[in-house]
Design an enzyme around this catalytic site. Structure first.
Site, PDB file in Angstrom:
ATOM      1  N   ARG A 121       0.804  -1.230   0.000  1.00 51.33           N
ATOM      2  CA  ARG A 121       0.000   0.000   0.000  1.00 51.33           C
ATOM      3  C   ARG A 121       0.837   1.281   0.000  1.00 51.33           C
ATOM      4  O   ARG A 121       0.358   2.346   0.381  1.00 51.33           O
ATOM      5  CB  ARG A 121      -0.988   0.021   1.176  1.00 51.33           C
ATOM      6  CG  ARG A 121      -2.055  -1.062   1.111  1.00 51.33           C
ATOM      7  CD  ARG A 121      -3.206  -0.749   2.046  1.00 51.33           C
ATOM      8  NE  ARG A 121      -4.237  -1.766   1.963  1.00 51.33           N
ATOM      9  CZ  ARG A 121      -4.356  -2.798   2.787  1.00 51.33           C
ATOM     10  NH1 ARG A 121      -3.471  -2.933   3.779  1.00 51.33           N
ATOM     11  NH2 ARG A 121      -5.320  -3.664   2.653  1.00 51.33           N
ATOM     12  N   GLU A 185       8.588  17.837 -24.746  1.00 44.82           N
ATOM     13  CA  GLU A 185       8.002  18.232 -23.467  1.00 44.82           C
ATOM     14  C   GLU A 185       8.552  19.587 -23.006  1.00 44.82           C
ATOM     15  O   GLU A 185       7.829  20.401 -22.427  1.00 44.82           O
ATOM     16  CB  GLU A 185       8.265  17.167 -22.405  1.00 44.82           C
ATOM     17  CG  GLU A 185       7.633  15.816 -22.683  1.00 44.82           C
ATOM     18  CD  GLU A 185       6.118  15.784 -22.432  1.00 44.82           C
ATOM     19  OE1 GLU A 185       5.539  16.843 -22.079  1.00 44.82           O
ATOM     20  OE2 GLU A 185       5.521  14.709 -22.608  1.00 44.82           O
ATOM     21  N   LYS A 227       6.383  22.923 -14.245  1.00 49.74           N
ATOM     22  CA  LYS A 227       5.519  21.814 -13.856  1.00 49.74           C
ATOM     23  C   LYS A 227       5.193  21.867 -12.375  1.00 49.74           C
ATOM     24  O   LYS A 227       4.061  21.590 -11.965  1.00 49.74           O
ATOM     25  CB  LYS A 227       6.172  20.471 -14.207  1.00 49.74           C
ATOM     26  CG  LYS A 227       5.234  19.297 -13.966  1.00 49.74           C
ATOM     27  CD  LYS A 227       5.712  18.029 -14.620  1.00 49.74           C
ATOM     28  CE  LYS A 227       4.651  16.936 -14.533  1.00 49.74           C
ATOM     29  NZ  LYS A 227       5.073  15.701 -15.216  1.00 49.74           N
ATOM     30  N   GLU A 237      -5.008  16.497 -10.792  1.00 52.15           N
ATOM     31  CA  GLU A 237      -5.600  16.799 -12.094  1.00 52.15           C
ATOM     32  C   GLU A 237      -7.120  16.881 -12.052  1.00 52.15           C
ATOM     33  O   GLU A 237      -7.822  16.271 -12.857  1.00 52.15           O
ATOM     34  CB  GLU A 237      -5.148  15.763 -13.139  1.00 52.15           C
ATOM     35  CG  GLU A 237      -5.241  16.277 -14.568  1.00 52.15           C
ATOM     36  CD  GLU A 237      -4.597  15.347 -15.579  1.00 52.15           C
ATOM     37  OE1 GLU A 237      -5.339  14.793 -16.395  1.00 52.15           O
ATOM     38  OE2 GLU A 237      -3.364  15.178 -15.534  1.00 52.15           O
ATOM     39  N   ARG A 241      -4.281  21.327 -13.891  1.00 49.18           N
ATOM     40  CA  ARG A 241      -3.145  20.471 -14.224  1.00 49.18           C
ATOM     41  C   ARG A 241      -3.286  19.839 -15.600  1.00 49.18           C
ATOM     42  O   ARG A 241      -2.289  19.461 -16.229  1.00 49.18           O
ATOM     43  CB  ARG A 241      -2.966  19.385 -13.158  1.00 49.18           C
ATOM     44  CG  ARG A 241      -1.786  18.451 -13.472  1.00 49.18           C
ATOM     45  CD  ARG A 241      -1.433  17.509 -12.354  1.00 49.18           C
ATOM     46  NE  ARG A 241      -0.379  16.594 -12.783  1.00 49.18           N
ATOM     47  CZ  ARG A 241       0.385  15.877 -11.984  1.00 49.18           C
ATOM     48  NH1 ARG A 241       0.227  15.946 -10.673  1.00 49.18           N
ATOM     49  NH2 ARG A 241       1.315  15.078 -12.466  1.00 49.18           N
ATOM     50  N   HIS A 248      -0.990  15.597 -25.885  1.00 44.69           N
ATOM     51  CA  HIS A 248      -1.045  14.201 -25.456  1.00 44.69           C
ATOM     52  C   HIS A 248      -2.321  13.489 -25.892  1.00 44.69           C
ATOM     53  O   HIS A 248      -2.331  12.261 -25.989  1.00 44.69           O
ATOM     54  CB  HIS A 248      -0.905  14.111 -23.932  1.00 44.69           C
ATOM     55  CG  HIS A 248       0.476  14.415 -23.444  1.00 44.69           C
ATOM     56  ND1 HIS A 248       1.081  15.643 -23.637  1.00 44.69           N
ATOM     57  CD2 HIS A 248       1.384  13.654 -22.763  1.00 44.69           C
ATOM     58  CE1 HIS A 248       2.290  15.626 -23.091  1.00 44.69           C
ATOM     59  NE2 HIS A 248       2.502  14.439 -22.570  1.00 44.69           N
ATOM     60  N   HIS A 252      -1.079  10.291 -27.524  1.00 40.15           N
ATOM     61  CA  HIS A 252      -1.287   8.953 -26.968  1.00 40.15           C
ATOM     62  C   HIS A 252      -2.006   8.044 -27.964  1.00 40.15           C
ATOM     63  O   HIS A 252      -1.710   6.839 -28.057  1.00 40.15           O
ATOM     64  CB  HIS A 252      -2.089   9.035 -25.676  1.00 40.15           C
ATOM     65  CG  HIS A 252      -1.273   9.462 -24.491  1.00 40.15           C
ATOM     66  ND1 HIS A 252      -1.824   9.729 -23.265  1.00 40.15           N
ATOM     67  CD2 HIS A 252       0.053   9.643 -24.339  1.00 40.15           C
ATOM     68  CE1 HIS A 252      -0.878  10.075 -22.413  1.00 40.15           C
ATOM     69  NE2 HIS A 252       0.280  10.027 -23.047  1.00 40.15           N
ATOM     70  N   HIS A 265       7.574   8.728 -27.249  1.00 36.27           N
ATOM     71  CA  HIS A 265       6.529   9.532 -26.617  1.00 36.27           C
ATOM     72  C   HIS A 265       6.620  10.993 -27.068  1.00 36.27           C
ATOM     73  O   HIS A 265       5.622  11.612 -27.440  1.00 36.27           O
ATOM     74  CB  HIS A 265       6.655   9.445 -25.096  1.00 36.27           C
ATOM     75  CG  HIS A 265       5.684  10.308 -24.370  1.00 36.27           C
ATOM     76  ND1 HIS A 265       4.324  10.096 -24.377  1.00 36.27           N
ATOM     77  CD2 HIS A 265       5.883  11.435 -23.615  1.00 36.27           C
ATOM     78  CE1 HIS A 265       3.712  11.023 -23.660  1.00 36.27           C
ATOM     79  NE2 HIS A 265       4.638  11.848 -23.188  1.00 36.27           N
TER      80      HIS A 265
END
Length: 365
Positions: A121, A185, A227, A237, A241, A248, A252, A265
């Site tokens: 966890r 980026e 960032k 987000e 954000r 993307h 993506h 990417h």
């Protein structure tokens, strides 16, 4: 050594940037409340270059290192790899205080972070990014995930590292393609948040491409600062954000449809950014001269701008509906409203998106 702070209350952490940071890993980590064992996750390429150096630094600080290698490639950022790392951690007797240390690029960082977030966890997580893309983006902000055949980063969590160590010396061993991928980026931060940084990139891109240490340190620091400010305002987000996802949504989709590995990417994000800029012009949000500046800087960085001809617009549209930013069956787009400012547009109609995709194909006017 430069120190960028991410201020998130009891989840705050430092990003240390500079040459030789790898050798300080043990000293910096022992200042944190972590156990005396660490699972070092890396891949064979990075291991040959830096694993011994990081292991030595941690060992000098009294930390026993257990190594785990994953193969190179986006396809290994998967649940099967996570299961292997769980087995390795359990067999080595790592408890809840023992950190998982990611040494590598975005694939290693995302996978190791997902394991750190879910093993027992949650255990401490340390990022040691070795690519430009990871140093300016994926190692910062706490997004960790693995891929699913139907989408990139679909299975994941928000889980902040306790420390990020960005050694600019590691960038000298990158191929030109990996540097270009990271620059997608970097340019994104100028578009969405910092017009002055975008102008600096226009004036200094040759120094960055030449991997000059001072230019690299500035790029990494400014990207991390941009960032950091966004993440501090919206860690998980829920709102603003999302501007970090410029390029993307289409990117993506192209990564998944082309098969992971055909486009890096950053290359896919660059194509997505070109589509977003074209869409923003079509909607009257962005001036054409600013679209030209965006496209020119991406092109100077050696990044692709055209949607591949063998991937249909219908396929891209369908893939975007599986994106994490989709809400209630509607596509959300991040669009540049000016260089230095981006807006979030939920509920976008299909027709203007499809037209922008078509207008970013080879041979289009």
């Amino acid at each position: 050594m430069r120190d960028v702070q991410i201020n998130l209350g009891n989840r705050s952490y430092s990003i240390f940037i500079g040459q030789g940071v790898l050798d300080a890993a043990g000293t910096l980590l022992t200042g944190l409340p972590t156990g005396r064992k660490a699972l070092l996750v890396t891949n064979p390429t990075v291991a040959r270059l830096y694993a011994d150096r990081v292991t030595a630094a941690l060992t000098r600080a009294g930390i026993d290192v257990v190594r785990a290698l994953i193969p190179d490639g986006e396809q290994y950022k998967a649940l099967q790899s996570a299961e292997m790392l769980y087995d390795r951690a359990f067999a080595a007797g790592l408890d809840r205080g023992c950190p998982v240390v990611a040494l590598g690029g975005g694939v290693v960082g995302d996978l190791a972070g997902f394991v750190a977030a879910t093993y027992m966890r949650g255990v401490p997580f340390v990022q040691i990014p070795t690519t430009l893309l990871a140093q300016v983006d994926s190692s910062v902000g706490g997004k960790v995930a693995v891929n699913h055949p139907r989408g990139k980063n679909i299975i994941g969590a928000f889980y902040q590292p306790v420390l990020v160590l960005s050694d600019t010396g590691t960038l000298r061993t990158l191929g030109a393609g990996e540097v270009r991928s990271g620059l997608a980026e970097v340019i994104k931060y100028g578009i969405i948040k910092d017009a002055a940084f975008f102008t600096w990139l226009e004036n200094n891109l040759d120094h960055v491409l030449a991997l000059e240490p001072a230019a690299l340190a500035h790029v990494i620091e400014q990207s991390c600062l941009s960032k950091a400010r966004v993440v501090e305002e919206d860690e998980t987000e829920q709102g603003q954000r999302a501007i970090l996802n410029l390029g993307h949504t289409v990117g993506h989709a192209i990564e998944a449809l082309a098969g992971y590995g055909r486009y890096s990417h950053g290359e896919a994000v660059a194509i997505g950014t070109a589509v977003a800029a074209r869409l923003a012009v079509d909607l009257g949000l962005l001036q054409e001269n600013e679209e030209h500046r965006i496209r020119n800087l991406l092109a100077r960085a050696g990044l692709p701008l055209e949607v591949p001809g063998d991937i249909s617009t219908d396929a891209v549209m369908a893939a975007m509906y599986g994106d994490k930013k989709t809400r209630a069956g509607q596509i959300t787009f991040i669009l540049p409203a000016a260089i230095g400012r981006a807006v979030i547009r939920p509920g976008m109609a299909e027709e203007p998106i499809a037209r922008a995709i078509d207008n970013c194909r080879a041979g289009s006017d």
